[in-house]
Structure formats: C-alpha cells, structure tokens
Design a protein around this motif. Structure first.
Motif, PDB file in Angstrom:
ATOM      1  N   ARG A 113      46.541  71.429  76.198  1.00 17.34           N
ATOM      2  CA  ARG A 113      45.704  72.461  76.799  1.00 17.34           C
ATOM      3  C   ARG A 113      46.392  73.827  76.835  1.00 17.34           C
ATOM      4  O   ARG A 113      45.778  74.832  77.148  1.00 17.34           O
ATOM      5  CB  ARG A 113      45.247  72.055  78.187  1.00 17.34           C
ATOM      6  CG  ARG A 113      46.292  71.899  79.225  1.00 17.34           C
ATOM      7  CD  ARG A 113      45.673  71.394  80.527  1.00 17.34           C
ATOM      8  NE  ARG A 113      46.237  72.059  81.687  1.00 17.34           N
ATOM      9  CZ  ARG A 113      47.428  71.810  82.186  1.00 17.34           C
ATOM     10  NH1 ARG A 113      48.182  70.890  81.641  1.00 17.34           N
ATOM     11  NH2 ARG A 113      47.864  72.473  83.235  1.00 17.34           N
ATOM     12  N   LYS A 140      37.746  80.723  79.262  1.00 16.18           N
ATOM     13  CA  LYS A 140      37.399  80.089  80.529  1.00 16.18           C
ATOM     14  C   LYS A 140      37.180  81.115  81.643  1.00 16.18           C
ATOM     15  O   LYS A 140      36.901  80.746  82.777  1.00 16.18           O
ATOM     16  CB  LYS A 140      38.504  79.107  80.941  1.00 16.18           C
ATOM     17  CG  LYS A 140      38.706  77.970  79.942  1.00 16.18           C
ATOM     18  CD  LYS A 140      39.863  77.067  80.357  1.00 16.18           C
ATOM     19  CE  LYS A 140      40.087  75.953  79.346  1.00 16.18           C
ATOM     20  NZ  LYS A 140      41.229  75.091  79.710  1.00 16.18           N
ATOM     21  N   LYS A 179      43.309  68.410  89.217  1.00 16.13           N
ATOM     22  CA  LYS A 179      43.257  68.056  87.805  1.00 16.13           C
ATOM     23  C   LYS A 179      42.844  69.271  86.994  1.00 16.13           C
ATOM     24  O   LYS A 179      41.994  70.055  87.432  1.00 16.13           O
ATOM     25  CB  LYS A 179      42.275  66.903  87.581  1.00 16.13           C
ATOM     26  CG  LYS A 179      42.662  65.615  88.284  1.00 16.13           C
ATOM     27  CD  LYS A 179      41.649  64.516  88.019  1.00 16.13           C
ATOM     28  CE  LYS A 179      42.035  63.219  88.726  1.00 16.13           C
ATOM     29  NZ  LYS A 179      41.031  62.147  88.485  1.00 16.13           N
ATOM     30  N   GLU A 181      41.033  69.657  84.356  1.00 16.36           N
ATOM     31  CA  GLU A 181      39.623  69.776  83.965  1.00 16.36           C
ATOM     32  C   GLU A 181      38.747  70.281  85.104  1.00 16.36           C
ATOM     33  O   GLU A 181      37.662  70.835  84.868  1.00 16.36           O
ATOM     34  CB  GLU A 181      39.089  68.436  83.439  1.00 16.36           C
ATOM     35  CG  GLU A 181      39.183  67.279  84.414  1.00 16.36           C
ATOM     36  CD  GLU A 181      40.476  66.479  84.258  1.00 16.36           C
ATOM     37  OE1 GLU A 181      40.454  65.274  84.588  1.00 16.36           O
ATOM     38  OE2 GLU A 181      41.484  67.056  83.819  1.00 16.36           O
ATOM     39  N   ASP A 182      39.195  70.112  86.334  1.00 16.97           N
ATOM     40  CA  ASP A 182      38.425  70.595  87.485  1.00 16.97           C
ATOM     41  C   ASP A 182      38.836  72.007  87.888  1.00 16.97           C
ATOM     42  O   ASP A 182      37.980  72.803  88.320  1.00 16.97           O
ATOM     43  CB  ASP A 182      38.627  69.657  88.687  1.00 16.97           C
ATOM     44  CG  ASP A 182      38.161  68.241  88.411  1.00 16.97           C
ATOM     45  OD1 ASP A 182      37.179  68.086  87.653  1.00 16.97           O
ATOM     46  OD2 ASP A 182      38.787  67.299  88.930  1.00 16.97           O
ATOM     47  N   THR A 185      38.775  76.210  85.146  1.00 12.42           N
ATOM     48  CA  THR A 185      37.440  76.578  84.688  1.00 12.42           C
ATOM     49  C   THR A 185      36.864  77.620  85.633  1.00 12.42           C
ATOM     50  O   THR A 185      37.328  77.776  86.765  1.00 12.42           O
ATOM     51  CB  THR A 185      36.533  75.339  84.621  1.00 12.42           C
ATOM     52  OG1 THR A 185      35.270  75.713  84.068  1.00 12.42           O
ATOM     53  CG2 THR A 185      36.329  74.728  85.994  1.00 12.42           C
TER      54      THR A 185
END
Length: 268
Positions: A113, A140, A179, A181-182, A185
């Motif tokens: 990432r 993002k 995390k 992915e949470d 963003t």
C-alpha cells in the motif's frame, strides 16, 4: 597482496573474478549518493517552498509537523531527514512533538500500500495522519485537485527528489484495532515533501571509469521511477528512459528478457 591503493587482497583468485566482471549492480543509497537525506521542498497545497531560501510560514510548518509526527522509525533515511528538518525549522524535538501530538497507535508501512498511518491526539481529538507515496495517497484525498498535485509530484521527482505525501482525517473515536482499509480513506490532503540525497562527488567519475572499462552499471533503488531516472541520468548510467524498469515490470519479465536488459540493453 597489497595494491597501490593499499587494498589488501587475501585471495588472488578474486582478481580473476573481477577481471571477468561486465555488470555491476549497486544500491543507489550509500554508493552513488550519501546516506543522509535533506528536506528540500514543501508544497502546502497552494505554494511550493524551497527550505534552503524560504522561511516556513504557519501552513508549511504544520505540514512538516504532521510529517514528523508520522515518522517513527529510528534508522530510516527519509524519516530521519523529516525529523531533523522539524528540529531545524520548527525547533521541535521528537519529545516536544509527542507532547502536543501524542501517538496512540500506528499502522506500519508496507510495500503493497506504500503508506503508513499514525493515530494521534490533536487538541484532544483523535486524528489519523497518513504518510506515503503521492500516487497512492492523493487519490484517497477529497479536497485537492488530483491532477495538479500529481503534476507537482512529477516535477519534484524529475528534479531527483524523493517525494512523500501527507494527509489526515479526524476520527470519531480512538479505534481499538485500526486497519489501513478503514483508516486510509476519505483523507484531507495536507502537503508534499521533497527530499534530496546529495550525490557523491566521485559518482560520475566512477561510472565513467566503469564504462571505459567495458563494465555496465545498474542502479537499484526503492525510489519512484521518475526520481530513479533523474538520478541515473545525472550520474551517467541512463541515457534511454526505456531502460529503467520497476520491480513489478521486472517480475513480469522472462529470464531471457532480464538477461538482455542487464547484459546488452543498458546504455554505456
């Protein structure tokens, strides 16, 4: 055996191996450049500052503070340069910074990432501060002109600078198990930092010496491809941009293609 340069050779068979060498692969950092990086540019979303000639205003100062807050490793050249710049330009040590932005949690950097996140308290509210590759972090963000920021990133990279992007977002509560992915963003763009690794004075002459001896030199680096191309061009390794490849491109090549790239196609 001791040569004229006072190099002790314990195994004379090594001389035969050296004599047959036709390709040298070397890490950029510490071989072609000095290990210590220096902060050179700050883009705060509106203007680009040169840290050598411009005084940091409040906005640029905040960009640097947030970048330093999200720099946690002790032996990383990029993070050390950011922390040192924060000490020089903001007169803040790591202890000082942690007093006003105490760290609560961290999502470490990984090569997939290409970013990392620190959860910190700012004015008694939890925030996620993200630092990473602009091409990954900027998309993002929801408060900036994507194309404009990436164009500035490209210009900095073409000037042989390593570029990192800083972004952040407020959190409603302190996450128990944050995390990526949470958290990474719906970000707010904060700025870009451009860092430079000074070239070694002998780098150009060393490359020319290898070229004259019929030895091709390959530079290996984790930098953005544009930054890598700029540095390789400056020191005389690269004259054809198509010869620079990313790790992803390298993985997709056949063994024959790799051999052609290394043994034949790299310009001398």
């Amino acid at each position: 055996m001791c040569g004229k340069d006072k190099i002790i050779i314990k195994k004379t068979s090594a001389l035969e191996t050296i004599g047959r060498t036709n390709v040298i692969c070397a890490d950029k950092t510490g071989v072609f450049t000095h290990k210590d990086m220096v902060l050179s540019k700050i883009f705060d979303g509106k203007k680009l500052l040169d840290t050598e000639i411009d005084n940091l205003d409040e906005t640029a100062s905040i960009v640097l503070k947030l970048a330093a807050c999200c720099s946690t490793l002790q032996n990383d050249t990029t993070e050390n340069a950011i922390k040192k710049a924060n000490l020089v330009h903001n007169a803040m040590s790591e202890v000082d910074l942690n007093n006003i932005m105490p760290k609560i949690a961290e999502i470490p950097f990984d090569s997939v990432r290409k970013s990392m996140t620190v959860i910190t308290m700012i004015n008694e509210r939890p925030f996620a501060v993200v630092k990473g590759a602009p091409e990954i972090v900027v998309p993002k963000c929801n408060n900036c002109n994507y194309e404009e920021v990436l164009k500035i990133n490209e210009d900095l990279a073409l000037d042989a600078l390593r570029v990192v992007c800083i972004a952040m977002r407020p959190l409603d509560e302190i996450p128990a198990n944050p995390k990526a992915e949470d958290i990474e963003t719906n970000l707010t763009f904060v700025g870009l930092l451009g860092l430079v690794e000074p070239l070694r004075k002998s780098a150009v002459a060393d490359i020319k010496l290898c070229n004259d001896a019929g030895i091709k030199t390959v530079m290996i680096t984790g930098d953005n491809i544009l930054t890598a191309k700029a540095i390789a061009t400056k020191i005389g390794i690269l004259s054809d941009d198509s010869e620079a490849v990313t790790s992803a491109e390298l993985e997709n090549m056949t063994n024959f293609e790799n051999q052609v790239r290394v043994n034949y196609a790299i310009p001398t």
